[in-house]
Design an enzyme around this catalytic site. Structure first.
Site, PDB file in Angstrom:
ATOM      1  N   ASP A 164     -10.241  -3.365  -5.093  1.00 49.06           N
ATOM      2  CA  ASP A 164      -9.493  -2.282  -4.453  1.00 49.06           C
ATOM      3  C   ASP A 164      -9.513  -1.071  -5.378  1.00 49.06           C
ATOM      4  O   ASP A 164      -9.241  -1.201  -6.579  1.00 49.06           O
ATOM      5  CB  ASP A 164      -8.055  -2.751  -4.216  1.00 49.06           C
ATOM      6  CG  ASP A 164      -7.180  -1.730  -3.513  1.00 49.06           C
ATOM      7  OD1 ASP A 164      -7.675  -0.658  -3.108  1.00 49.06           O
ATOM      8  OD2 ASP A 164      -5.969  -2.021  -3.365  1.00 49.06           O
TER       9      ASP A 164
ATOM     10  N   SER B 251       0.831  -1.198   0.000  1.00 45.67           N
ATOM     11  CA  SER B 251       0.000   0.000   0.000  1.00 45.67           C
ATOM     12  C   SER B 251       0.872   1.258   0.000  1.00 45.67           C
ATOM     13  O   SER B 251       1.623   1.476  -0.948  1.00 45.67           O
ATOM     14  CB  SER B 251      -0.960  -0.053   1.191  1.00 45.67           C
ATOM     15  OG  SER B 251      -1.960   0.933   1.092  1.00 45.67           O
TER      16      SER B 251
ATOM     17  N   HIS C  42      -8.769  -4.322  -0.533  1.00 50.05           N
ATOM     18  CA  HIS C  42      -7.406  -3.839  -0.330  1.00 50.05           C
ATOM     19  C   HIS C  42      -6.577  -4.571   0.735  1.00 50.05           C
ATOM     20  O   HIS C  42      -5.414  -4.894   0.484  1.00 50.05           O
ATOM     21  CB  HIS C  42      -7.464  -2.339  -0.004  1.00 50.05           C
ATOM     22  CG  HIS C  42      -6.143  -1.700   0.222  1.00 50.05           C
ATOM     23  ND1 HIS C  42      -5.280  -1.386  -0.812  1.00 50.05           N
ATOM     24  CD2 HIS C  42      -5.515  -1.312   1.370  1.00 50.05           C
ATOM     25  CE1 HIS C  42      -4.186  -0.830  -0.313  1.00 50.05           C
ATOM     26  NE2 HIS C  42      -4.302  -0.776   0.997  1.00 50.05           N
TER      27      HIS C  42
END
Length: 337
Positions: A273, A172, A303
């Site tokens: 996501d 991320s 996600h």
């Protein structure tokens, strides 16, 4: 007698997504995430960092040793495998945790770091970079670059690593920093052998309108990371919008000359996501510049699955895929947990 107050559901799954999501994710979400506020739903408080950004992580694996080192303004945690280092020293993986540049700490992804160490047979340097809003952009980028230089210049003597076998990776926001570091390395003439980008942020100009990435619009009601939460992270990390287009915020805008020099990659994205399309666009840009890129799309998943590998099979699969690709890049045979 007053009626019993109903427990508040802070993050219910949108009805449109119930048929799209993996049943195992729905069950876990409804047991955990549903009942607590997300960071963007209540006033900011640094105590948010006392808990993992995502519930459901696995237990770290046993490795040879774990040791923390202090650098100028942050720490790194070094995981070393059991056994004897190969001739020339251990291969090394510099890893950046997720958490929207605002959450997480040196403990956040010990499980993933230990999996990479044990299963790819490499030293892992996990970077406890500074966080916003207290230390906004570019503090995290500065720390990421310092960690790279430290590993390259001092790692052979201090960590018994091979400076010609350095890989980087992250999840991320950590994937954002890892991608940026590959371009920094190109400018510094520091050789890298591989990059592992897990649900990465690569374009901080992405908009909830769906321009230029339709997933931001089409998946607006996805659980765990809706657009309003991602925008909260972005603005608390990088409050000056003029900075969002800079390539050390949005590595997809890095110069062609550094794109030519970055290493091959493994890129993992989640089908549900909002960051999916920018991750895929970055992978395709790497390919355009001649790099070998393995792309994995985790179907029916949102996600945060990597950090939920303690409860989700899809999370365990992602971890296995990522550390297996890393092992192969180092010329090692991937190991079981």
């Amino acid at each position: 007698m007053a009626a019993t107050q109903e427990r508040k559901q802070w993050q219910p799954i949108h009805p449109d997504f119930l048929p799209k999501l993996l049943p195992e994710y729905i069950e876990h979400h409804n047991n955990t995430t549903l009942w607590g506020p997300s960071v963007h739903q209540i006033p900011w408080d640094p105590s948010f960092r006392q808990n993992p950004p995502v519930a459901g992580g696995s237990t770290p694996l046993k490795v040879g040793s774990v040791q923390d080192y202090s650098l100028s303004k942050f720490k790194v945690r070094v995981f070393t495998p059991e056994g004897t280092a190969p001739d020339g020293g251990w291969p090394v993986f510099i890893y950046f945790h997720g958490g929207g540049w605002c959450l997480g700490n040196i403990d956040t992804e010990n499980a993933f770091s230990s999996n990479a160490c044990k299963r790819a047979d490499c030293v892992v340097v996990s970077v406890d970079y500074r966080l916003g809003p207290e230390d906004p952009y570019p503090a995290a980028v500065e720390d990421a670059e310092e960690a790279l230089k430290w590993v390259y210049h001092e790692g052979k003597e201090r960590l018994n690593i091979n400076p010609n076998k350095i890989a980087v990776g992250g999840s991320s926001s950590g994937g954002n920093l890892a991608a940026i570091v590959t371009h920094k390395a190109a400018l510094l003439n520091i050789p890298l052998v591989f990059q592992v980008l897990i649900v990465p942020v690569v374009d901080n100009t992405a908009s909830p309108s769906g321009e230029p990435y339709a997933s931001w619009r089409d998946l607006a009601n996805t659980p765990a990371l809706p657009p309003e939460k991602m925008m909260w992270f972005r603005t608390h990390y990088s409050p000056n919008e003029a900075d969002w287009k800079k390539w050390d915020s949005s590595p997809i805008f890095a110069p062609d000359e550094t794109f030519k020099k970055v290493p091959d990659a493994w890129v993992g994205v989640a089908e549900l996501d909002i960051l999916r399309d920018e991750g895929l666009a970055y992978a395709e840009k790497l390919k355009k510049f001649g790099h070998q890129v393995e792309i994995k799309i985790y179907k029916r998943a949102p996600h945060p699955i990597m950090a939920q590998d303690g409860v989700l099979q899809v999370g365990r699969q992602l971890v296995t895929d990522a550390v297996s690709a890393l092992a192969k890049a180092f010329g090692n045979t991937p190991k079981s947990p």
